[in-house]
Design a protein around this motif. Sequence first.
Motif, short mmCIF file in Angstrom:
data_model
loop_
_atom_site.label_atom_id
_atom_site.label_comp_id
_atom_site.label_asym_id
_atom_site.label_seq_id
_atom_site.Cartn_x
_atom_site.Cartn_y
_atom_site.Cartn_z
N PRO A 176 0.82 -1.21 0.00
CA PRO A 176 0.00 0.00 0.00
C PRO A 176 0.85 1.26 0.00
O PRO A 176 2.07 1.22 0.13
CB PRO A 176 -0.78 -0.12 1.31
N GLY A 177 0.17 2.39 -0.14
CA GLY A 177 0.81 3.66 0.15
C GLY A 177 1.13 4.53 -1.03
O GLY A 177 1.42 5.71 -0.85
N LEU A 178 1.12 4.03 -2.26
CA LEU A 178 1.47 4.85 -3.41
C LEU A 178 0.29 4.94 -4.37
O LEU A 178 -0.38 3.95 -4.64
CB LEU A 178 2.68 4.26 -4.16
N HIS A 179 0.06 6.15 -4.88
CA HIS A 179 -0.94 6.35 -5.93
C HIS A 179 -0.18 6.81 -7.17
O HIS A 179 0.39 7.90 -7.20
CB HIS A 179 -1.96 7.39 -5.51
N VAL A 180 -0.14 5.96 -8.20
CA VAL A 180 0.69 6.20 -9.37
C VAL A 180 -0.19 6.59 -10.55
O VAL A 180 -1.16 5.89 -10.88
CB VAL A 180 1.53 4.96 -9.73
N THR A 181 0.14 7.72 -11.18
CA THR A 181 -0.54 8.16 -12.39
C THR A 181 0.45 8.18 -13.55
O THR A 181 1.67 8.09 -13.36
CB THR A 181 -1.16 9.55 -12.21
N ALA A 234 1.81 10.79 -1.06
CA ALA A 234 1.93 9.42 -1.57
C ALA A 234 1.77 9.35 -3.09
O ALA A 234 1.73 8.27 -3.64
CB ALA A 234 0.88 8.54 -0.91
N ASN A 235 1.69 10.49 -3.76
CA ASN A 235 1.48 10.50 -5.21
C ASN A 235 2.80 10.32 -5.95
O ASN A 235 3.84 10.87 -5.57
CB ASN A 235 0.82 11.80 -5.65
N ARG A 236 2.75 9.52 -7.02
CA ARG A 236 3.91 9.25 -7.83
C ARG A 236 3.51 9.31 -9.30
O ARG A 236 2.36 9.13 -9.65
CB ARG A 236 4.48 7.86 -7.52
N ARG A 237 4.53 9.54 -10.18
CA ARG A 237 4.26 9.64 -11.61
C ARG A 237 5.14 8.69 -12.39
O ARG A 237 6.35 8.64 -12.19
CB ARG A 237 4.58 11.06 -12.10
N LEU A 238 4.53 7.94 -13.31
CA LEU A 238 5.25 7.32 -14.41
C LEU A 238 5.17 8.28 -15.59
O LEU A 238 4.11 8.89 -15.83
CB LEU A 238 4.63 5.98 -14.79
N ILE A 239 6.26 8.44 -16.30
CA ILE A 239 6.31 9.38 -17.42
C ILE A 239 6.59 8.59 -18.68
O ILE A 239 7.39 7.64 -18.68
CB ILE A 239 7.40 10.44 -17.19
#
Length: 262
Positions: A176-181, A234-239
């Motif tokens: 848990p813990g990460l929200h990836v966009t 907790a927000n993260r990005r894939l680019i």
Amino acid sequence: MAMVLAAGCGADAEPGATTPTPGAATESAQTPASPLTAPPTRQPAPPVAARPAAAERTGVLEDPDSFDVRRIYLDWSDEAPDLDGAAGRAVPPIGGTFAGTPVNEFNRAALVAAERERLEGLLDARRGIGTLVTDIGGRLSDYDPGYGEFYVDAFAPGSRFSFPMHADHEAERALPGLHVTLELENALDAYVWTVAPDQAARLIATLEDEGNPGRRVIARTTVRLTGAQPDAGANRRLIGRITSYVLRTPDGTQLREVTLAP
């Protein structure tokens, strides 16, 4: 059935996501060092294996969900997941039951170790992914006769894309813990669609004939990943960069097929 991604500006934490908390330490008795005993020599940490370059990541994943992209982000980033903590939280305290096995003081450490190994396997299953193929939903704009253009609003610059929740909620809660966009570097190239007026009229007629006056469309999109970045909280990005997409109506009529420059 493939899930359709929704675009949004900014990234809100997904429901139920929590920031990882430090895991409980394994219970063990430690004998205090004798004042006459020299402290043990600290061994240097083993070297960290270099992460593969983007060009070396040849894996392709179709229709990823939120658990997939969370694991892919961890593979691309420098963040180390707290597998010890996650395994320690998954196995209940002494007196509980884990996967049908009663937990006691003699087997809990082994159960935690086995759970940690399972989590490591989940991460390994998504290592080396460099390309995503996914459906992105949106709508076609009104035709702009001055510029001779439609606009595919799903690819509006600045949009980010969230992924559907993993069907296995137990697996979803394992890390848990990460929200990836997903953020697209070349979204503008896919956003603008130059069309002659007579072709635009035919496209509008096709949408209306299918009972789709709102001009909803689905873009089957291939994205080559280029990096990963942390955001606030907790927000993260894939680019990534769009390499191609096929635009269809919800009924399946193909409207456009595009290949973009890398």
